[in-house]
Design a protein around this motif. Structure first.
Motif, PDB file in Angstrom:
ATOM      1  N   PHE A 112     135.324  10.469  65.057  1.00 58.14           N
ATOM      2  CA  PHE A 112     134.458   9.625  64.452  1.00 58.14           C
ATOM      3  C   PHE A 112     133.496  10.425  63.285  1.00 58.14           C
ATOM      4  O   PHE A 112     132.554  10.037  62.928  1.00 58.14           O
ATOM      5  N   TYR A 113     134.054  11.554  63.068  1.00 57.48           N
ATOM      6  CA  TYR A 113     133.344  12.334  62.052  1.00 57.48           C
ATOM      7  C   TYR A 113     134.367  13.173  61.210  1.00 57.48           C
ATOM      8  O   TYR A 113     135.445  13.087  61.787  1.00 57.48           O
ATOM      9  N   SER A 114     133.976  13.643  60.203  1.00 55.95           N
ATOM     10  CA  SER A 114     135.055  14.296  59.278  1.00 55.95           C
ATOM     11  C   SER A 114     134.497  15.722  58.976  1.00 55.95           C
ATOM     12  O   SER A 114     133.743  16.244  59.372  1.00 55.95           O
ATOM     13  N   ALA A 119     131.729  21.174  57.935  1.00 57.34           N
ATOM     14  CA  ALA A 119     131.703  22.529  56.745  1.00 57.34           C
ATOM     15  C   ALA A 119     130.898  22.573  55.649  1.00 57.34           C
ATOM     16  O   ALA A 119     130.291  23.416  55.287  1.00 57.34           O
ATOM     17  N   VAL A 120     130.664  21.245  55.195  1.00 56.33           N
ATOM     18  CA  VAL A 120     129.631  21.188  54.153  1.00 56.33           C
ATOM     19  C   VAL A 120     128.372  20.716  54.327  1.00 56.33           C
ATOM     20  O   VAL A 120     127.287  21.707  53.983  1.00 56.33           O
ATOM     21  N   ILE A 124     127.152  18.340  61.900  1.00 54.45           N
ATOM     22  CA  ILE A 124     127.676  18.519  63.294  1.00 54.45           C
ATOM     23  C   ILE A 124     128.076  19.930  63.444  1.00 54.45           C
ATOM     24  O   ILE A 124     128.664  20.642  62.604  1.00 54.45           O
ATOM     25  N   LEU A 125     127.589  20.482  64.498  1.00 55.94           N
ATOM     26  CA  LEU A 125     128.266  22.123  65.201  1.00 55.94           C
ATOM     27  C   LEU A 125     129.530  21.676  66.051  1.00 55.94           C
ATOM     28  O   LEU A 125     129.196  20.938  67.059  1.00 55.94           O
ATOM     29  N   GLU A 126     130.555  22.317  65.929  1.00 56.77           N
ATOM     30  CA  GLU A 126     131.637  22.354  66.969  1.00 56.77           C
ATOM     31  C   GLU A 126     131.631  23.722  67.784  1.00 56.77           C
ATOM     32  O   GLU A 126     131.616  24.730  67.187  1.00 56.77           O
ATOM     33  N   PHE A 127     131.703  23.549  69.108  1.00 58.43           N
ATOM     34  CA  PHE A 127     131.980  24.732  69.911  1.00 58.43           C
ATOM     35  C   PHE A 127     133.143  24.382  70.741  1.00 58.43           C
ATOM     36  O   PHE A 127     133.288  23.476  71.375  1.00 58.43           O
TER      37      PHE A 127
END
Length: 307
Positions: A112-114, A119-120, A124-127
């Motif tokens: 649900f996100y890109s 990155a830009v 959103i932060l991915e762990f």
């Protein structure tokens, strides 16, 4: 995370099931917000008229404005398409305020996100959760009454994966290695392999011969395999990205995919893997990376010896 915030923020936790609809999830969130004295989303959901997703954005935004909460959605890999749409709507709403955050837990990267938002825009932060350390893995097996002399090989076989550790522990004190591995194999066969297409399966079969992390070019020997194939496998949590453009397959998955190969298929893959590892070792040596070169040669030797 929740324990650290308890008493400081309102906490919402929802485990997403395969059968949940977007309205199911929205209603649970609306009830939570109503308990905080924020009633617009709940009123929109229980009132008369059509319950359309597009009409939920404004009441949801109104309820979240100024709220101090953490919204946790567990097992997001189970989300239906329409539930993913609701999570996308929630993300769009959260962008407008800073008091409330959402934590999405998933075995695969949600759709649900890109990449742009990661990155830009930095929205959103991915762990990526790493494997458990040996001490934590040991504690899980010890709590399951697994004999001390079989814990170390089980920890190595599981790669520190908590789910695999618990599946291996189901075998009991004396039969854990044999019965436990059978349980892991059944899980992979029932939950993981059916979600693969033929190209993805071929890439994992090829990856099962690599004991070292390899760049993407080492995995793209299969016909029709592309960089997108590797990205999709990484999103599914099957290929681990160890550093920039390098991948490795989980130990348990390596064993599973190798054991299922026919003699003809194994021979064809070995004919690809060994020459590639030898060329990669030469490249590493030329670039001044002797340890990487030695690792590649050792990998090639182990494949050759195994055959």
């Amino acid at each position: 995370v929740c324990e650290s915030l308890r008493g400081k923020q309102s906490l919402f936790w929802r485990q997403i099931r395969h059968w949940d609809t977007a309205m199911d999830v929205a209603y649970r969130l609306g009830a939570f917000l109503k308990a905080m004295g924020r009633t617009e989303l709940h009123a929109a959901l229980v009132g008369k008229g059509m319950k359309e997703m597009a009409r939920l954005e404004e009441p949801l935004a109104a309820d979240l404005a100024g709220a101090s909460a953490l919204l946790v959605f567990d097992d997001a890999q189970n989300a239906s398409h329409e539930t993913m749409m609701f999570l996308s709507l929630l993300l769009r709403t959260l962008r407008r305020q800073q008091e409330t955050s959402a934590l999405i837990l998933s075995r695969t990267v949600p759709a649900f996100y890109s990449r742009r938002e990661v990155a830009v825009e930095g929205l959103i932060l991915e762990f990526a959760l790493p494997a458990l350390d040996p001490a934590s893995s040991e504690s899980i097996l010890a709590a399951s009454d697994i004999a001390a002399d079989v814990r170390e090989p089980l920890i190595k076989a599981s790669g520190g994966n908590p789910l695999f550790l618990k599946l291996l522990a189901l075998g009991g004190t004396h039969e854990a290695p044999r019965r436990g591995w059978g349980t892991v194999e059944a899980y992979i066969a029932e939950e993981i392999e059916p979600a693969l297409d033929s190209v993805e399966r071929g890439c994992l079969q090829l990856a099962s011969f690599y004991d070292v992390s390899v760049p993407s070019r080492g995995l793209l020997h299969e016909r029709e395999a592309t960089a997108k194939t590797l990205v999709d496998l990484h999103k599914k949590g099957l290929l681990t990205a160890t550093e920039s453009d390098r991948y490795i397959l989980h130990d348990s998955l390596r064993d599973y995919f190798q054991q299922g190969l026919s003699t003809e298929r194994r021979t064809a893959l070995v004919a690809i893997v060994i020459p590639w590892l030898l060329r990669e070792a030469e490249t590493c040596a030329t670039e001044g990376r002797p340890l990487d070169a030695i690792a590649c040669l050792g990998n090639a030797l182990s494949v050759d010896t195994y055959e």
